[in-house]
Design a protein around this motif. Structure first.
Motif, mmCIF file in Angstrom:
data_model
loop_
_atom_site.group_PDB
_atom_site.id
_atom_site.type_symbol
_atom_site.label_atom_id
_atom_site.label_comp_id
_atom_site.label_asym_id
_atom_site.label_seq_id
_atom_site.Cartn_x
_atom_site.Cartn_y
_atom_site.Cartn_z
ATOM 1 N N ALA A 27 -4.370 -10.454 4.459
ATOM 2 C CA ALA A 27 -5.188 -9.370 3.909
ATOM 3 C C ALA A 27 -4.286 -8.211 3.488
ATOM 4 C CB ALA A 27 -6.208 -8.899 4.942
ATOM 5 N N GLN A 28 -4.635 -7.609 2.369
ATOM 6 C CA GLN A 28 -3.870 -6.477 1.844
ATOM 7 C C GLN A 28 -4.785 -5.267 1.737
ATOM 8 O OE1 GLN A 28 -2.353 -7.806 -1.901
ATOM 9 N NE2 GLN A 28 -1.151 -9.442 -1.001
ATOM 10 N N ARG A 29 -4.294 -4.142 2.231
ATOM 11 C CA ARG A 29 -5.098 -2.922 2.261
ATOM 12 C C ARG A 29 -4.456 -1.839 1.416
ATOM 13 N NH1 ARG A 29 -6.755 0.641 7.548
ATOM 14 N NH2 ARG A 29 -7.696 2.333 6.370
ATOM 15 N N GLU A 30 -5.315 -1.090 0.722
ATOM 16 C CA GLU A 30 -4.888 0.098 -0.015
ATOM 17 C C GLU A 30 -5.832 1.228 0.336
ATOM 18 O OE1 GLU A 30 -4.686 -0.399 -4.218
ATOM 19 O OE2 GLU A 30 -3.313 -2.106 -4.094
ATOM 20 N N GLY A 31 -5.289 2.375 0.697
ATOM 21 C CA GLY A 31 -6.098 3.557 0.961
ATOM 22 C C GLY A 31 -6.544 3.668 2.400
ATOM 23 N N THR A 32 -7.242 4.786 2.678
ATOM 24 C CA THR A 32 -7.709 5.045 4.037
ATOM 25 C C THR A 32 -9.232 5.014 4.097
ATOM 26 O OG1 THR A 32 -7.464 7.416 3.626
ATOM 27 C CG2 THR A 32 -5.663 6.323 4.774
ATOM 28 N N ASN A 33 -9.907 6.029 3.613
ATOM 29 C CA ASN A 33 -11.373 6.041 3.588
ATOM 30 C C ASN A 33 -11.838 6.814 2.360
ATOM 31 O OD1 ASN A 33 -14.053 5.633 4.373
ATOM 32 N ND2 ASN A 33 -14.102 7.511 5.559
ATOM 33 N N PRO A 34 -12.243 6.128 1.333
ATOM 34 C CA PRO A 34 -12.489 4.692 1.237
ATOM 35 C C PRO A 34 -11.183 3.907 1.110
ATOM 36 C CG PRO A 34 -12.897 5.693 -0.878
ATOM 37 C CD PRO A 34 -12.566 6.815 0.080
ATOM 38 N N CYS A 35 -11.295 2.618 1.307
ATOM 39 C CA CYS A 35 -10.124 1.761 1.135
ATOM 40 C C CYS A 35 -10.522 0.506 0.384
ATOM 41 C CB CYS A 35 -9.480 1.431 2.463
ATOM 42 S SG CYS A 35 -10.239 0.110 3.368
ATOM 43 N N ARG A 36 -9.513 -0.182 -0.076
ATOM 44 C CA ARG A 36 -9.689 -1.457 -0.770
ATOM 45 C C ARG A 36 -9.011 -2.498 0.098
ATOM 46 N NH1 ARG A 36 -7.200 -4.887 -4.849
ATOM 47 N NH2 ARG A 36 -5.209 -4.039 -4.359
ATOM 48 N N LEU A 37 -9.711 -3.583 0.367
ATOM 49 C CA LEU A 37 -9.151 -4.663 1.179
ATOM 50 C C LEU A 37 -9.266 -5.943 0.376
ATOM 51 C CD1 LEU A 37 -7.982 -5.158 4.057
ATOM 52 C CD2 LEU A 37 -10.281 -5.849 4.730
ATOM 53 N N LEU A 38 -8.145 -6.625 0.220
ATOM 54 C CA LEU A 38 -8.113 -7.885 -0.508
ATOM 55 C C LEU A 38 -8.006 -9.009 0.513
ATOM 56 C CD1 LEU A 38 -8.036 -9.004 -3.433
ATOM 57 C CD2 LEU A 38 -5.558 -9.059 -3.209
ATOM 58 N N ILE A 39 -9.028 -9.873 0.572
ATOM 59 C CA ILE A 39 -9.067 -11.004 1.493
ATOM 60 C C ILE A 39 -9.282 -12.269 0.674
ATOM 61 C CG2 ILE A 39 -10.318 -12.132 3.370
ATOM 62 C CD1 ILE A 39 -11.100 -9.421 4.431
ATOM 63 N N ALA A 40 -8.343 -13.194 0.760
ATOM 64 C CA ALA A 40 -8.462 -14.492 0.072
ATOM 65 C C ALA A 40 -8.818 -14.313 -1.403
ATOM 66 C CB ALA A 40 -9.472 -15.383 0.784
ATOM 67 N N GLY A 41 -8.196 -13.336 -2.046
ATOM 68 C CA GLY A 41 -8.426 -13.104 -3.463
ATOM 69 C C GLY A 41 -9.662 -12.291 -3.786
ATOM 70 N N GLN A 42 -10.472 -11.939 -2.792
ATOM 71 C CA GLN A 42 -11.697 -11.164 -3.004
ATOM 72 C C GLN A 42 -11.448 -9.706 -2.639
ATOM 73 O OE1 GLN A 42 -14.845 -11.993 -4.214
ATOM 74 N NE2 GLN A 42 -15.175 -9.806 -4.077
ATOM 75 N N GLU A 43 -11.715 -8.832 -3.584
ATOM 76 C CA GLU A 43 -11.539 -7.409 -3.335
ATOM 77 C C GLU A 43 -12.813 -6.821 -2.741
ATOM 78 O OE1 GLU A 43 -10.834 -3.298 -5.806
ATOM 79 O OE2 GLU A 43 -9.998 -5.149 -6.633
ATOM 80 N N LEU A 44 -12.662 -6.164 -1.600
ATOM 81 C CA LEU A 44 -13.768 -5.487 -0.940
ATOM 82 C C LEU A 44 -13.490 -3.987 -0.936
ATOM 83 C CD1 LEU A 44 -14.061 -7.782 2.214
ATOM 84 C CD2 LEU A 44 -15.397 -7.944 0.099
ATOM 85 N N ALA A 45 -14.498 -3.207 -1.251
ATOM 86 C CA ALA A 45 -14.404 -1.755 -1.144
ATOM 87 C C ALA A 45 -15.080 -1.370 0.169
ATOM 88 C CB ALA A 45 -15.099 -1.092 -2.325
#
Length: 119
Positions: A27-45
């Motif tokens: 998993a790859q994370r960008e930012g704090t709050n809000p943040c973007r999390l990339l899991i298995a190619g799916q971007e979650l806000a």
């Protein structure tokens, strides 16, 4: 144009990211709050809402993870189901040789499955 899933927490976003990062080590994370999390190619806000709300998550929308093997599915289920609930037990179903539907301890709904063609 871009479409992504947004998930609102009420003070537990960091705990959820910690749990999900255990389940998905890449998993790859960008930012704090809000943040973007990339899991298995799916971007979650993800974000923690400052005001409290009377509503929470519902299993009518879930994150579907297609696993490569039953072992991978079992590993994810063990991590994600801790403190949560199993909605459909792990097993073989008409649509998948190995499947489980659960909510994690935050109430986020996960469907884990081995696709028929992967079996």
């Amino acid at each position: 144009m871009k479409l992504r899933t947004q998930i609102m927490f009420q003070g537990e976003m960091e705990d959820a990211i910690t749990l999900w990062s255990r389940a998905f080590p890449d998993a790859q994370r960008e930012g704090t709050n809000p943040c973007r999390l990339l899991i298995a190619g799916q971007e979650l806000a993800l974000f923690d809402s400052p005001p409290m709300h009377e509503f929470t998550f519902t299993p009518s929308i879930s994150l579907l993870v297609e696993c490569e093997s039953e072992a991978e599915l079992s590993r994810l289920a063990e991590i994600l189901a801790g403190g949560g609930a199993v909605l459909m037990p792990q097993g073989a179903y008409d649509f998948s040789p190995c499947y489980i539907w659960l909510t994690d301890r935050f109430g986020v709904s996960w469907q884990l499955m081995v696709p028929p063609e992967a079996a």
